[in-house]
Design an enzyme around this catalytic site. Structure first.
Site, PDB file in Angstrom:
ATOM      1  N   ASP A  88      31.808  54.561  34.283  1.00 21.04           N
ATOM      2  CA  ASP A  88      33.277  54.485  34.274  1.00 21.04           C
ATOM      3  C   ASP A  88      33.839  55.065  32.989  1.00 21.04           C
ATOM      4  OD1 ASP A  88      32.414  51.552  35.428  1.00 21.04           O
ATOM      5  OD2 ASP A  88      32.976  51.277  33.333  1.00 21.04           O
ATOM      6  N   GLU A  96      29.352  34.836  37.693  1.00 29.33           N
ATOM      7  CA  GLU A  96      30.698  35.250  38.117  1.00 29.33           C
ATOM      8  C   GLU A  96      31.230  34.315  39.212  1.00 29.33           C
ATOM      9  OE1 GLU A  96      31.410  39.429  38.589  1.00 29.33           O
ATOM     10  OE2 GLU A  96      32.557  39.123  40.430  1.00 29.33           O
ATOM     11  N   HIS A 112      30.679  50.169  32.337  1.00 31.29           N
ATOM     12  CA  HIS A 112      29.501  50.824  32.907  1.00 31.29           C
ATOM     13  C   HIS A 112      29.475  52.230  32.315  1.00 31.29           C
ATOM     14  CE1 HIS A 112      30.648  48.087  36.268  1.00 31.29           C
ATOM     15  NE2 HIS A 112      29.376  48.057  36.579  1.00 31.29           N
ATOM     16  N   ASP A 116      34.375  39.847  48.042  1.00 33.01           N
ATOM     17  CA  ASP A 116      34.425  39.766  46.588  1.00 33.01           C
ATOM     18  C   ASP A 116      35.794  40.325  46.189  1.00 33.01           C
ATOM     19  OD1 ASP A 116      33.552  39.369  44.026  1.00 33.01           O
ATOM     20  OD2 ASP A 116      32.267  41.131  43.945  1.00 33.01           O
ATOM     21  N   ASP A 167      31.614  36.131  34.100  1.00 34.50           N
ATOM     22  CA  ASP A 167      32.584  37.066  34.651  1.00 34.50           C
ATOM     23  C   ASP A 167      33.695  36.230  35.265  1.00 34.50           C
ATOM     24  OD1 ASP A 167      31.388  39.341  33.782  1.00 34.50           O
ATOM     25  OD2 ASP A 167      31.011  40.208  35.756  1.00 34.50           O
ATOM     26  N   GLU A 219      23.152  39.307  36.535  1.00 32.25           N
ATOM     27  CA  GLU A 219      24.346  38.754  37.189  1.00 32.25           C
ATOM     28  C   GLU A 219      24.051  38.513  38.669  1.00 32.25           C
ATOM     29  OE1 GLU A 219      28.042  40.765  36.165  1.00 32.25           O
ATOM     30  OE2 GLU A 219      28.753  40.443  38.211  1.00 32.25           O
TER      31      GLU A 219
HETATM   32  C1  XLS Z   1      30.232  43.446  41.169  1.00 27.68           C
HETATM   33  C2  XLS Z   1      29.848  43.007  39.840  1.00 27.68           C
HETATM   34  C3  XLS Z   1      29.928  44.080  38.771  1.00 27.68           C
HETATM   35  C4  XLS Z   1      29.178  43.667  37.538  1.00 27.68           C
HETATM   36  C5  XLS Z   1      28.866  44.788  36.599  1.00 27.68           C
HETATM   37  O1  XLS Z   1      30.481  42.658  42.067  1.00 27.68           O
HETATM   38  O2  XLS Z   1      30.610  41.891  39.493  1.00 27.68           O
HETATM   39  O3  XLS Z   1      31.249  44.378  38.487  1.00 27.68           O
HETATM   40  O4  XLS Z   1      29.860  42.681  36.837  1.00 27.68           O
HETATM   41  O5  XLS Z   1      28.085  45.758  37.184  1.00 27.68           O
HETATM   42 NI    NI Z   2      30.745  40.990  37.618  1.00 25.71          NI
HETATM   43 NI    NI Z   3      31.666  40.935  41.241  1.00 17.96          NI
END
Ligand code: XLS
Ligand code: NI
Ligand code: NI
Length: 405
Positions: free
Chosen positions: A67, A231, A64, A270, A259, A195
């Site tokens: 970060d 993910e 990101h 999560d 992911d 996502e």
């Molecule tokens: C959070 C998300 C985040 C995305 C990127 O739950 O998985 O990490 O992958 O912003």
């Molecule tokens: Ni993610």
């Molecule tokens: Ni996540």
């Protein structure tokens, strides 16, 4: 195997997650990090990260904007700071050969996004998000990223008592149109990915799962412009399995990237654990092989060590555990495909749809009344057992045969 296992390490969990939780402070030992917000510290951190990836032989990374580089006092200032980090990591990419899988903008941490970014009731937040995404798209292009990801962390709501849901969805679609147009305008040819995640931090997130996100894309004329980044832990939070979400995306020719993490069964959080479950990795690789492998995508470890795994060496253990589990999954998936029993079973199960009558019905050549007429001639529909338990035993048998296919 290397072509299929395009592993990426993520900057946020690997370098910026101190492993705190809602009940306790950070535990991670990070001797390369002086804890300051200085640009020098940000560069040292990037150096440590690339050294780590080189040692682990991980070929890709994801980040990101926030970060990688600390935020400045103005948009121009933040962009300048980010630029100096981009120059720095560009050289690191050059030196190590590690490539950028995808970039993204953090549109959820800063208080200005407390009500959402593109879906905020304040147009100011939308504008700030636009500035951040414009810059993040540019730096993703500069760093040669294969894709760009949109995770709508706060694009949702907590209560309908204060929310105009229809309006917020329209604003989100507008934002995505603007971003897609800009990406193409600057010559970014990589994939744009959304996502899905059902909730956390919001109570209801608009991109809740693969099916809902695809519907959103179709409704707002965005289908084809965006693909999905699926993910595991988001799939399970949505009440689905990872293989379900992957199959939905693949059926719509819309799986962009993965992911790679996993949740904790029975815990509705999560938890972003490293993916070490061999059945999970087998299912994932079976789906990936089934679609002919990744194009721009890969397996991004959007995963963090447990708070108790606080030593630097745990970064190695965790990534290696994930990579080994996926190597196993790839081999098992290849064995399943070579074995052919599942594919044959599925084909046989739908055999009646391959008869001339089945083909006519499926292609719309028979009206509802004609179908009813044909039904009246059937005394006993021909049905065969689904044999789920037998198939699960075959899966066990193939998975337990170790070795390469
Ligand atoms: C959070 C998300 C985040 C995305 C990127 O739950 O998985 O990490 O992958 O912003
Ligand atoms: Ni993610
Ligand atoms: Ni996540």
């Amino acid at each position: 195997m290397q072509d299929h296992l395009r592993f990426a390490a993520c900057y946020w969990h690997t370098m910026r997650n101190g492993l705190s939780d809602p009940f306790g402070s950070a535990t991670a030992q990070t001797p390369w990090d002086d804890g300051s917000q200085s640009i020098e510290n940000a560069k040292n951190r990037a150096d440590a990260f690339f050294e780590f990836m080189e040692k682990c032989q991980i070929g890709y990374w994801c980040f990101h904007d926030r970060d990688l580089a600390p935020e400045g006092n103005s948009i121009a200032d933040s962009e300048k700071i980010l630029d100096s980090l981009v120059t720095h990591v560009s050289a690191l990419q050059q030196r190590t050969g590690v490539k950028l899988l995808w970039g993204t903008a953090n549109l959820f941490s800063h208080p200005r996004y407390m009500h959402g970014a593109a879906t905020s009731p304040s147009v100011d937040s939308f504008l700030c998000a636009a500035a951040q995404v414009r810059k993040a798209l540019e730096v993703t292009l500069t760093l040669g990223g294969s894709s760009y990801v949109f995770w709508g962390g706060r694009e949702g709501y907590t209560t309908l008592l204060n929310t105009d849901l229809a309006r917020e969805r329209e604003h989100l679609a507008r934002f995505l149109h603007l971003a897609a147009d800009y990406a193409r305008h600057i010559g970014f040819t990589g994939a744009l990915l959304i996502e899905p995640k059902p909730h956390e931090p919001t109570t209801h997130q608009y991109d809740s799962n693969a099916e809902a996100t695809l519907n959103f894309l179709r409704e707002f004329n965005l289908f084809g412009k965006f693909k999905l980044n699926i993910e595991t832990n988001h799939a399970t939070l949505a009440g689905h399995s990872m293989e379900h979400e992957l199959s939905v995306a693949i059926a719509a020719h819309s799986l962009g990237s993965i992911d790679a993490n996993m949740g904790t069964p029975g815990l509705g959080w999560d938890t972003d654990r490293f993916p070490t479950d061999l059945y999970l990795t087998t299912h994932v690789m079976l789906a990936v092989l089934g679609m002919g492998g990744f194009q721009a995508g890969g397996l991004n470890f959007d995963a963090k060590r447990r708070r108790e795994s606080f030593e630097p060496i745990d970064l190695f253990h965790s990534h290696i555990a994930g990579m080994d589990a996926f190597a196993f999954g790839l081999k098992a998936a290849a064995r399943i495909r070579a074995d052919g029993r599942f594919a044959r079973f599925i084909q046989d199960r739908y055999a009646s749809w391959s008869t001339p009558l089945g083909i006519e019905v499926a292609s719309g050549k028979r009206s509802l009344s004609e179908c009813a007429e044909l039904a009246s001639q059937i005394s006993q529909p021909s049905l065969v057992s689904g044999r789920q338990e037998m198939l699960e035993a075959i899966l066990n048998e193939i998975i337990l045969q170790r070795g390469g296919a």
